[in-house]
Design a protein around this motif. Structure first.
Motif, PDB file in Angstrom:
ATOM      1  N   ASP A 203      25.951 -59.447  69.356  1.00  0.00           N
ATOM      2  CA  ASP A 203      24.721 -59.564  69.118  1.00  0.00           C
ATOM      3  C   ASP A 203      23.456 -58.669  70.249  1.00  0.00           C
ATOM      4  OD1 ASP A 203      22.572 -62.199  70.861  1.00  0.00           O
ATOM      5  OD2 ASP A 203      22.800 -61.197  72.108  1.00  0.00           O
ATOM      6  N   PRO A 204      22.382 -58.322  70.156  1.00  0.00           N
ATOM      7  CA  PRO A 204      21.642 -58.723  68.524  1.00  0.00           C
ATOM      8  C   PRO A 204      21.602 -58.531  66.918  1.00  0.00           C
ATOM      9  CG  PRO A 204      20.232 -57.587  69.090  1.00  0.00           C
ATOM     10  CD  PRO A 204      21.276 -56.948  70.124  1.00  0.00           C
ATOM     11  N   GLY A 205      22.590 -58.513  67.371  1.00  0.00           N
ATOM     12  CA  GLY A 205      23.895 -58.150  65.424  1.00  0.00           C
ATOM     13  C   GLY A 205      24.898 -57.245  65.696  1.00  0.00           C
ATOM     14  N   GLU A 206      25.672 -57.274  64.575  1.00  0.00           N
ATOM     15  CA  GLU A 206      26.489 -56.228  64.627  1.00  0.00           C
ATOM     16  C   GLU A 206      26.336 -54.744  65.002  1.00  0.00           C
ATOM     17  OE1 GLU A 206      29.797 -57.154  64.314  1.00  0.00           O
ATOM     18  OE2 GLU A 206      29.213 -59.976  63.570  1.00  0.00           O
ATOM     19  N   ILE A 207      27.470 -53.869  66.016  1.00  0.00           N
ATOM     20  CA  ILE A 207      27.392 -52.205  66.082  1.00  0.00           C
ATOM     21  C   ILE A 207      27.067 -51.852  64.918  1.00  0.00           C
ATOM     22  CG2 ILE A 207      29.561 -52.545  66.223  1.00  0.00           C
ATOM     23  CD1 ILE A 207      28.923 -50.410  68.744  1.00  0.00           C
ATOM     24  N   SER A 208      27.455 -52.399  63.843  1.00  0.00           N
ATOM     25  CA  SER A 208      27.354 -51.417  62.515  1.00  0.00           C
ATOM     26  C   SER A 208      25.926 -51.710  62.319  1.00  0.00           C
ATOM     27  CB  SER A 208      28.673 -52.038  61.624  1.00  0.00           C
ATOM     28  OG  SER A 208      28.064 -53.333  61.066  1.00  0.00           O
ATOM     29  N   ASN A 209      24.871 -52.440  62.296  1.00  0.00           N
ATOM     30  CA  ASN A 209      23.652 -52.089  62.587  1.00  0.00           C
ATOM     31  C   ASN A 209      23.357 -50.891  62.379  1.00  0.00           C
ATOM     32  OD1 ASN A 209      23.530 -54.688  60.591  1.00  0.00           O
ATOM     33  ND2 ASN A 209      23.163 -55.526  62.637  1.00  0.00           N
ATOM     34  N   TRP A 210      23.540 -49.784  63.971  1.00  0.00           N
ATOM     35  CA  TRP A 210      23.304 -49.028  64.326  1.00  0.00           C
ATOM     36  C   TRP A 210      24.015 -47.808  64.113  1.00  0.00           C
ATOM     37  CZ3 TRP A 210      23.181 -54.094  66.554  1.00  0.00           C
ATOM     38  CH2 TRP A 210      21.325 -54.650  66.076  1.00  0.00           C
ATOM     39  N   LEU A 211      25.384 -48.053  64.820  1.00  0.00           N
ATOM     40  CA  LEU A 211      26.342 -46.644  65.148  1.00  0.00           C
ATOM     41  C   LEU A 211      27.439 -46.917  64.170  1.00  0.00           C
ATOM     42  CD1 LEU A 211      26.304 -47.046  69.213  1.00  0.00           C
ATOM     43  CD2 LEU A 211      24.958 -45.614  67.023  1.00  0.00           C
ATOM     44  N   GLN A 212      28.341 -45.955  63.824  1.00  0.00           N
ATOM     45  CA  GLN A 212      29.643 -46.530  63.312  1.00  0.00           C
ATOM     46  C   GLN A 212      30.340 -44.934  64.003  1.00  0.00           C
ATOM     47  OE1 GLN A 212      28.133 -45.198  58.972  1.00  0.00           O
ATOM     48  NE2 GLN A 212      27.494 -43.127  59.413  1.00  0.00           N
ATOM     49  N   PRO A 213      31.819 -45.338  63.291  1.00  0.00           N
ATOM     50  CA  PRO A 213      33.089 -44.216  63.759  1.00  0.00           C
ATOM     51  C   PRO A 213      32.328 -43.019  63.311  1.00  0.00           C
ATOM     52  CG  PRO A 213      33.669 -46.063  62.830  1.00  0.00           C
ATOM     53  CD  PRO A 213      32.377 -46.166  62.755  1.00  0.00           C
ATOM     54  N   THR A 214      32.854 -41.392  63.921  1.00  0.00           N
ATOM     55  CA  THR A 214      32.968 -39.946  63.054  1.00  0.00           C
ATOM     56  C   THR A 214      34.272 -39.810  63.023  1.00  0.00           C
ATOM     57  OG1 THR A 214      33.592 -39.431  66.214  1.00  0.00           O
ATOM     58  CG2 THR A 214      31.374 -39.560  65.295  1.00  0.00           C
ATOM     59  N   GLY A 215      34.893 -40.955  63.017  1.00  0.00           N
ATOM     60  CA  GLY A 215      36.490 -40.572  62.829  1.00  0.00           C
ATOM     61  C   GLY A 215      37.676 -39.243  63.373  1.00  0.00           C
ATOM     62  N   ALA A 216      36.667 -40.295  64.886  1.00  0.00           N
ATOM     63  CA  ALA A 216      37.128 -39.456  66.177  1.00  0.00           C
ATOM     64  C   ALA A 216      38.493 -40.547  66.421  1.00  0.00           C
ATOM     65  CB  ALA A 216      37.007 -38.728  67.707  1.00  0.00           C
ATOM     66  N   TYR A 217      38.110 -41.850  66.936  1.00  0.00           N
ATOM     67  CA  TYR A 217      39.153 -42.962  67.468  1.00  0.00           C
ATOM     68  C   TYR A 217      38.490 -43.834  66.478  1.00  0.00           C
ATOM     69  CZ  TYR A 217      41.219 -45.502  71.189  1.00  0.00           C
ATOM     70  OH  TYR A 217      41.909 -46.756  71.466  1.00  0.00           O
ATOM     71  N   PRO A 218      39.383 -45.000  65.840  1.00  0.00           N
ATOM     72  CA  PRO A 218      39.688 -45.803  65.526  1.00  0.00           C
ATOM     73  C   PRO A 218      39.013 -47.219  66.180  1.00  0.00           C
ATOM     74  CG  PRO A 218      41.334 -46.242  65.972  1.00  0.00           C
ATOM     75  CD  PRO A 218      40.765 -44.521  66.005  1.00  0.00           C
ATOM     76  N   TRP A 219      37.787 -47.501  66.552  1.00  0.00           N
ATOM     77  CA  TRP A 219      37.186 -48.233  67.889  1.00  0.00           C
ATOM     78  C   TRP A 219      37.102 -49.435  66.959  1.00  0.00           C
ATOM     79  CZ3 TRP A 219      32.216 -49.065  66.596  1.00  0.00           C
ATOM     80  CH2 TRP A 219      31.180 -48.294  65.908  1.00  0.00           C
ATOM     81  N   THR A 220      36.398 -49.691  66.162  1.00  0.00           N
ATOM     82  CA  THR A 220      35.809 -50.909  65.752  1.00  0.00           C
ATOM     83  C   THR A 220      37.011 -52.359  65.312  1.00  0.00           C
ATOM     84  OG1 THR A 220      36.643 -49.781  62.960  1.00  0.00           O
ATOM     85  CG2 THR A 220      34.586 -49.451  63.869  1.00  0.00           C
ATOM     86  N   VAL A 221      36.810 -53.422  65.051  1.00  0.00           N
ATOM     87  CA  VAL A 221      37.059 -54.325  64.791  1.00  0.00           C
ATOM     88  C   VAL A 221      36.343 -55.048  64.230  1.00  0.00           C
ATOM     89  CG1 VAL A 221      38.355 -54.909  67.144  1.00  0.00           C
ATOM     90  CG2 VAL A 221      36.539 -55.655  67.076  1.00  0.00           C
ATOM     91  N   GLU A 222      37.868 -56.257  62.884  1.00  0.00           N
ATOM     92  CA  GLU A 222      36.763 -56.869  62.408  1.00  0.00           C
ATOM     93  C   GLU A 222      36.149 -58.133  62.644  1.00  0.00           C
ATOM     94  OE1 GLU A 222      36.655 -56.613  58.753  1.00  0.00           O
ATOM     95  OE2 GLU A 222      37.372 -54.661  58.843  1.00  0.00           O
TER      96      GLU A 222
END
Length: 234
Positions: free
Chosen positions: A104-123
Motif C-alpha cells: 500500500d499504496p501499491g507494491e514496493i516493486s513499483n519503486w524499488l527492486q533488489p540489488t542482488g545483495a540479499y533476497p528480501w522480496t516475497v511473492e
C-alpha cells in the motif's frame, strides 16, 4: 536522500539516549565509524583502514523469519525506510531471515527492486504467527529483553516507523553487534546495498538527473493534502 530522511524522522528517544547519540558524532572513538557520507567506498575511521565496510546480513534462509509489512497506513516514505531498517537490524542480531511485504499504496516493486545483495522480496502476503505493531510506539523493552525468548514464533510481521538501533545499543545482548557503526552509518549503508530504483523510476528521474549533472542542487520536498500517493504512469 536517505541521510536527510533519517535525520528528519528519528523518533522515540528519551532525552538521555538522544543526548548520547547527538554527542557520538563528536567522539573520536576508533571503535565507531564516522558519518559514511564522508567516505561511502571504504572505512571512515582514521587509522582503521582494515575495518570491514560491508553491511552485516541476516541468514537468507532460516527457520524463523521477520517481515517488515505495510498493508495500510504506514506513514510516509521516510517512515517506511526507518521501519525497514529497524526490522532488518533486528533480523541481523537475532539470526532470522528478513523479508519485506509492502502493498500500500501499491507494491514496493513499483519503486524499488533488489540489488542482488540479499533476497528480501516475497511473492504474496505472508502467513505469520504474530504481528507486532510498532507504529509510533517506543519499544522500551528492546533495551533489556531477549527478543528471541520473548518472541519465539517462527514467522513474525512487524509494522514500524520507529528507529530501534539506539534501544538495541543499550541492550547488553545486542550492543556489540550494532555498535560497531554509528546509527547514521547503518542507515546510509543499508539502502544502497539492498535497494535500487526500478527502471520506471529511473526513466522518470533521468531528465532531472541529466539536468543536475555537475551542478549544485537544492532539494525541496513539498507535502500536499490527500490520502493517496501519486501513481507511476503505466
Amino acid at each position: 536522500m536517505f541521510m536527510m530522511a533519517w535525520r528528519a524522522r528519528v523518533q522515540c528517544r528519551s532525552s538521555e539516549v538522544k543526548e548520547l547519540v547527538e554527542t557520538e558524532s563528536e567522539q573520536s572513538d576508533s571503535s565507531r565509524l564516522k558519518d559514511p557520507a564522508d567516505n561511502m567506498l571504504g572505512p571512515a575511521v582514521s587509522g582503521s583502514e582494515d575495518m570491514p565496510w560491508s553491511l552485516p546480513t541476516p541468514p537468507t534462509h532460516a527457520d524463523q523469519t521477520l517481515y517488515y509489512v505495510c498493508t495500510g497506513h504506514c506513514g510516509g516514505f521516510a517512515d517506511r525506510l526507518i521501519g525497514m531498517l529497524s526490522v532488518y537490524v533486528l533480523a541481523v542480531v537475532t539470526g532470522r531471515s528478513y523479508r519485506i511485504f509492502w502493498s500500500d499504496p501499491g507494491e514496493i516493486s513499483n519503486w524499488l527492486q533488489p540489488t542482488g545483495a540479499y533476497p528480501w522480496t516475497v511473492e504474496d502476503q505472508p502467513e505469520v504467527n504474530v504481528t507486532l505493531d510498532w507504529m509510533g510506539n517506543c519499544v522500551e523493552e528492546l533495551k533489556t529483553v531477549d527478543f528471541s525468548k520473548a518472541h519465539p514464533e517462527q514467522y513474525i510481521a512487524i509494522r514500524s516507523n520507529i528507529e530501534i538501533l539506539t534501544s538495541l545499543q543499550s541492550n547488553p545482548l545486542y550492543r556489540s553487534a550494532v555498535s560497531v557503526w554509528e546509527v547514521n552509518a547503518w542507515f546510509a549503508k543499508f539502502f544502497p546495498t539492498l535497494f535500487q530504483p526500478t527502471p520506471r523510476v529511473m526513466a522518470l528521474a533521468a531528465p532531472i538527473l541529466n539536468a543536475m549533472h555537475n551542478r549544485e542542487v537544492i532539494c525541496v520536498q513539498a507535502r500536499v493534502l490527500g490520502k493517496h500517493w501519486p501513481q507511476l504512469p503505466k
